[in-house]
Design an enzyme around this catalytic site. Structure first.
Site, short mmCIF file in Angstrom:
data_model
loop_
_atom_site.label_atom_id
_atom_site.label_comp_id
_atom_site.label_asym_id
_atom_site.label_seq_id
_atom_site.Cartn_x
_atom_site.Cartn_y
_atom_site.Cartn_z
N CYS A 1 -31.41 -50.29 22.73
CA CYS A 1 -30.27 -50.41 23.67
C CYS A 1 -29.44 -51.66 23.48
O CYS A 1 -28.23 -51.65 23.55
CB CYS A 1 -30.73 -50.52 25.11
SG CYS A 1 -31.82 -49.30 25.65
N VAL B 1 -25.45 -51.95 23.39
CA VAL B 1 -24.63 -52.42 24.50
C VAL B 1 -23.67 -53.51 24.06
O VAL B 1 -22.50 -53.54 24.45
CB VAL B 1 -25.50 -52.89 25.68
CG1 VAL B 1 -24.68 -53.62 26.71
CG2 VAL B 1 -26.18 -51.70 26.33
#
Lengths: 470, 175
Positions: free
Chosen positions: A116, A120
């Site tokens: 992630c 991001v």
């Protein structure tokens, strides 16, 4: 309410309704994340170092999870991004990581996926890899396929798909030559690696030449001979490159191979199709007939006799499964296969639950359920968790739960046995070494399910009913 | 109350292996899990508390039910509670989702406490998990305890220490 009242209340229909209204919270999720699927996929290629760009904890989890399931070492590296990388971007981590991975572990390919954090902050993998090549960190022709696999989108089955697509696209580029006569098989996110061995055995019996795209069978079921091998097997890179020249490609799972099959349909110039796993007799027949059609090879007598033995197994044991009520949970392909098998045996799937299914899956499994009188009572729950499942088991009891190890608490509360199929299985040994597909898989499934029922009867019998004959 | 930074927490003046008593031990490299994992495994055996993991599916999906505790009482600690953050939660923020999640747990499970773990993604997008917990605390008698240990802060050891500080009731200013 005191504890006893609460314990009783959560078994009621009223609580179930409240439970199903829950939207913001997931309780006991039956799914993992994209990069886990991605490194599982990458491990099935020869000499390949699975490499995750992101925080190091993610990779520690994946390795630990996969090792617990397969009881094998699982090698994967992380770029170990920390606060500074979150602020300034992870380029330095990635380049240094590639250099270390390349120098220390001497891979033939590095397959990058992301967690992630890198997604991001928007790290541009493509430009980082180009930069690494320009700097001479990595040789210009060294294969580095990469896939974006954020955990906040999809699940492990999508991660598998994305990584496989990236590896195939990377290695087959410019490799189109004349047809090699081989058939490509994509096993999909299949935690029972013996299934790959089983497919190979059946194809060998038919005399079909094949390329398995992501063959993790020797990597995650490697022999113990006193030597540690970092890369104990996997699909050869030149075979992967040659897969573009195959006569056809079959994905043995539909939902964990969708993007890859699409790529193959668009760019390989041959038939690319995905089927539900050949679980059960009819589905195995269907798979073998497809192979026959695509390759022109006939079904050998040995496989016919094997089919006969599977039918005999089903006949011998049908009384233990016929009319029994089941709850099934897991990934869509595996759930579809198990439901198909149960219907064939006259078992009645009552609760079918998946966290990772789609609307298309729902539509297709409805057609399957409608096709059998044993599918009439089934209810389908897509995008739900194991706390929902617990409610269902309490309000509408079944005889058996089929799914992965995480189902054991719900099964215990409901006082029913759990037969473990799927990922992860942390609390039983060797199940991944037994195929669930093909005729051999039919025999295994019937054995596990019927014997588990008989064990239950024995355990629960009083002296008067404890019998030798069952 | 409070610490200046994470290095401060890692100071081990009494440790005979740390040869620089005024500084933190050298950070181990590789092979280790993250600060969130470290914090979670320290606190997870508190059996009558709910452990709510605020983040995408990775952090809970790969870790829950992984740790035992020899308790014959509550089984609540085994439940994998997570907000399962998705793309939209990252774009629009998910503090509201977290707030509702906490309220749901308080109402349905009546735990002795809720530990709310912040992971990498809320850490990066800058969600104020502490404020959400503080706000939730006003509406319940259940302690709602933020555990701010996103993975990118550092290694598992650091997470172990942060969890210890949380247990001692000290909040750690780490960012």
């Amino acid at each position: 309410m005191n504890c006893a009242e609460v314990a009783e209340y959560i078994n009621t229909k009223e609580y179930q309704e409240l439970n199903f209204k829950r939207e913001t919270l997931v309780i006991n999720p039956p799914k993992a994340c994209q990069p886990l699927g991605a490194i599982f996929c990458a491990s099935g290629f020869e000499g390949t170092l699975p490499f995750v760009h992101g925080s190091q904890g993610c990779v520690a989890y994946f390795r630990n999870n996969l090792s617990r399931h397969f009881r094998e070492p699982f090698s994967a590296v992380s770029t170990s991004m920390t606060e500074d990388a979150a602020v300034f971007g992870g380029m330095n981590n990635l380049i240094e990581g590639l250099q270390n991975g390349f120098t220390l572990y001497k891979p033939k390919m590095i397959a990058i996926s992301t967690s992630c954090m890198a997604e991001v902050i928007g790290d541009d993998l493509n430009s980082f890899v180009i930069k690494a090549r320009e700097l001479g960190t990595i040789p210009k022709d060294f294969p580095i396929p990469f896939a974006h696999t954020p955990s906040f989108v999809g699940s492990h089955i999508n991660g598998y798909d994305n990584m496989l697509k990236a590896i195939i696209a990377h290695l087959t580029q410019g490799k189109k030559e004349k047809k090699n006569g081989k058939i490509n098989i994509i096993p999909g996110f299949d935690p029972h690696v013996a299934n790959i061995r089983e497919i190979k055995r059946m194809l060998n019996l038919m005399g079909v030449e094949y390329i398995i795209l992501s063959d993790s069978s020797d990597v995650l079921d490697s022999p113990q001979n006193g030597n540690f091998e970092m890369y104990p097997g996997g699909t050869k890179l030149e075979d992967t490159a040659d897969s573009i020249n195959g006569v056809a490609t079959i994905g043995l799972q539909k939902f964990s191979t969708m993007q890859t099959i699409k790529l193959i349909q668009e760019s390989f110039g041959h038939e690319g199709l995905s089927i539900y796993p050949p679980l059960g007799i009819k589905a195995t027949d269907g798979f073998l007939m497809k192979i026959k059609r695509l390759t022109g090879r006939s079904i050998p007598e040995e496989l016919e006799r094997e089919r006969g033995r599977a039918v005999d197994t089903a006949t011998d044991a049908h009384q233990y499964i016929h009319g029994k009520r089941f709850a099934v949970f897991g990934d869509p392909d595996e759930v579809f296969g198990i439901v198909n098998f149960l219907l064939e045996m006259g078992g009645e799937p009552v609760h079918i639950l998946t966290a990772t299914g789609t609307k298309q899956f729902g539509d297709e499994i409805k057609v399957l359920l409608d096709s059998s009188p044993y599918g009439k009572q089934a209810n389908l729950y897509i995008g739900k968790d194991l706390w929902h499942l617990r409610s269902l088991l309490m309000t509408e009891p079944v005889d058996m739960l089929i799914g992965d190890s995480h189902g054991k608490w719900a099964a215990r509360d409901a006082g029913i046995p759990l037969v473990r199929i799927g990922y992860p299985i942390f609390d039983r040994v060797n199940l991944h070494r037994y195929p669930t597909i093909g005729y051999q898989g039919v025999i295994n499934l019937i054995t596990w399910i019927a014997n588990t029922f008989i064990d239950e009867v024995d355990r629960k019998s009083d002296d008067a009913h404890f019998e030798l004959l069952r | 109350m409070g610490f200046a930074n994470t290095a401060e927490i890692l100071k081990e003046p009494a440790c005979n292996l740390n040869h620089q008593p005024d500084r933190a031990c050298e950070r181990p490299r590789g092979g280790e899990s993250c600060a969130f994992d470290g914090a979670f495994i320290v606190l997870n055996p508190i059996t009558d508390a709910a452990h709510l993991i605020h983040g995408p599916i990775a952090c809970c999906g790969n870790s829950y039910e992984g740790r035992g505790s020899l308790s014959s009482g509550s089984r609540l600690y085994r439940y994998g509670f997570t907000t399962d953050m998705t793309e939209m939660d990252i774009v629009y923020g998910s503090e509201g989702k977290l707030k509702e999640g906490i309220e749901y747990i308080v109402k349905r499970y009546e735990p002795s406490a809720i530990f709310v773990y912040s992971t990498c993604i809320p850490g990066i997008t800058g969600e104020d998990v502490e404020a959400v917990c503080k706000e939730a605390k006003k509406r319940t008698i259940v302690p709602v305890i933020p555990v701010i240990a996103p993975g990118f802060l550092g290694h598992k050891n650091l997470g172990n220490r942060l969890a210890g500080e949380v247990l001692l009731g000290r909040s750690c200013w780490i960012m």
